[in-house]
Scaffold this active site. Structure first.
Site, mmCIF file in Angstrom:
data_model
loop_
_atom_site.group_PDB
_atom_site.id
_atom_site.type_symbol
_atom_site.label_atom_id
_atom_site.label_comp_id
_atom_site.label_asym_id
_atom_site.label_seq_id
_atom_site.Cartn_x
_atom_site.Cartn_y
_atom_site.Cartn_z
ATOM 1 N N ASP A 14 -3.230 -6.411 1.989
ATOM 2 C CA ASP A 14 -1.932 -6.713 2.597
ATOM 3 C C ASP A 14 -0.867 -5.881 1.880
ATOM 4 O OD1 ASP A 14 0.363 -7.791 3.669
ATOM 5 O OD2 ASP A 14 -0.198 -9.883 3.330
ATOM 6 N N HIS A 15 -0.655 -4.656 2.377
ATOM 7 C CA HIS A 15 0.227 -3.697 1.718
ATOM 8 C C HIS A 15 1.364 -3.264 2.639
ATOM 9 C CE1 HIS A 15 -1.524 -1.926 -2.146
ATOM 10 N NE2 HIS A 15 -2.183 -3.045 -1.928
ATOM 11 N N GLY A 34 1.379 -10.224 -6.601
ATOM 12 C CA GLY A 34 1.957 -9.064 -5.947
ATOM 13 C C GLY A 34 2.080 -7.830 -6.819
ATOM 14 N N GLU A 35 2.506 -6.745 -6.151
ATOM 15 C CA GLU A 35 2.780 -5.478 -6.819
ATOM 16 C C GLU A 35 4.155 -4.988 -6.383
ATOM 17 O OE1 GLU A 35 0.112 -5.149 -4.386
ATOM 18 O OE2 GLU A 35 -1.450 -5.964 -5.687
ATOM 19 N N ASN A 43 4.702 -3.003 -3.052
ATOM 20 C CA ASN A 43 4.859 -3.629 -1.742
ATOM 21 C C ASN A 43 6.056 -4.570 -1.650
ATOM 22 O OD1 ASN A 43 2.268 -2.557 -0.772
ATOM 23 N ND2 ASN A 43 1.406 -3.917 -2.324
ATOM 24 N N THR A 69 -10.549 -8.774 -9.579
ATOM 25 C CA THR A 69 -11.137 -7.478 -9.226
ATOM 26 C C THR A 69 -11.880 -6.826 -10.380
ATOM 27 O OG1 THR A 69 -9.027 -6.381 -9.693
ATOM 28 C CG2 THR A 69 -9.456 -7.036 -7.412
#
Length: 327
Positions: free
Chosen positions: A37-38, A106-107, A110, A191
């Site tokens: 989701d980006h 999040g990041e 994005n 991850t």
């Protein structure tokens, strides 16, 4: 039993191709599919970033058996948690109970696009914990009014609720995250094959008398009949991983990732990602995840234009090898 999944990587394919790939991945026998989701790709060479939620809805309608995950959605900035709850409930109805809502903190890549700045790591965890509470309350189907430290919900109700409740899988990358989020989640996402995180998550949940959930991991591979081609493609599109999560969470643009990784060599990438036709090398790259306690492991095939060949030529024998060795 270990389950093996396929990644719908929105950063490397457009929406129609992603749906087509999802159907093919189900047909060749993947157990589940995860969808990133980006708002932006990691690197410009990847070239895509369609909205994940219409894609998930289309995939839910086009498939019939595979489990589906958002992997992962940040419910704190680009989306308000009340909106995420509605999106997830709708996809679960379309998927007839096959969807799990994957959430994370999040990041910057994005989330900065909405112009609200980028909080510190600790604040992001606090925001995520509060967002999960909002989402769970809305999943109850009642009228919700909520005032927290970060979010306000004003007379909200989900009018279309799925028969099968939406499970929550939450990304956790360290001890503080585990301590804060383990009891709020149904499943764990990580991850990296970090056995300490997995054991910490189980310990926290057992201490609260909660049931065992699934542990969902992901790793990139770059299958290709020619190894040199695979290495070049992995370097071109996936060298962004080299900075590690503290860096990756904070860089704001694909140009920033390109600059930060300009000294990463093809050999550096090839030493971290299995590249080429050797399926045994992919199996060995997956093994640490199984050994660390992961129940579900999703593969990313690097290169949007290689998905059809990967699914047609490599996926079936690879799944057979994975199940024989690690299942």
């Amino acid at each position: 039993m270990t389950r093996f999944g396929y990644t719908l990587m929105t950063e490397q394919a457009g929406p129609k191709d992603l749906v087509r790939h999802a159907v093919s991945a189900e047909q060749v026998g993947f157990d589940f599919e995860v969808c990133s989701d980006h708002y932006s790709p990691w690197l410009a060479a990847q070239g895509h970033a369609p909205n994940a939620w219409p894609v998930l809805g289309a995939v839910a309608h086009a498939t019939s058996e595979v489990g589906l995950y958002s992997y992962v959605t940040c419910p704190t900035m680009r989306y308000h948690p009340a909106v995420v709850a509605q999106q997830a409930a709708t996809v679960q109805i379309l998927a007839e109970g096959r969807f799990t809502l994957g959430l994370g903190s999040g990041e910057n890549l994005n989330e900065h696009v909405v112009g609200q700045g980028w909080p510190t790591a600790g604040r992001r965890l606090d925001m995520l914990a509060e967002a999960i509470r909002v989402i769970r309350e809305l999943f109850g189907g009642e009228l919700v009014d909520f005032t927290g430290d970060y979010f306000t919900v004003d007379s909200a109700r989900l009018w279309d609720l799925p028969a099968e409740p939406v499970g929550l899988a939450v990304a956790m990358g360290g001890q503080r995250a585990v301590e804060q989020l383990a009891v709020l989640s149904d499943h764990l996402i990580n991850t990296a094959p970090d056995g300490d995180v997995v054991q910490g998550w189980h310990h926290q949940r057992q201490g609260m008398g909660l049931t065992e959930g699934r542990v969902v991991g992901q790793l990139p591979v770059c299958w290709d009949p020619d190894r040199d081609t695979a290495v070049a493609r992995a370097h071109d599109q996936f060298r962004w991983f080299a900075g590690g999560w503290p860096v990756n969470a904070d860089l704001p643009t694909p140009a920033g990732f390109a600059a930060a990784t300009k000294f990463v060599r093809p050999d550096d990438v090839a030493s971290a990602i299995p590249c080429g036709p050797d399926l045994d090398a992919i199996v060995e790259a997956v093994r640490p995840y199984r050994d660390a306690g992961f129940t579900d492991i999703a593969l990313i095939q690097i290169g949007g234009d290689t998905q059809d060949q990967f699914l047609a030529e490599a996926a079936t024998p690879l799944l057979s090898a994975l199940r024989a060795e690690l299942g």
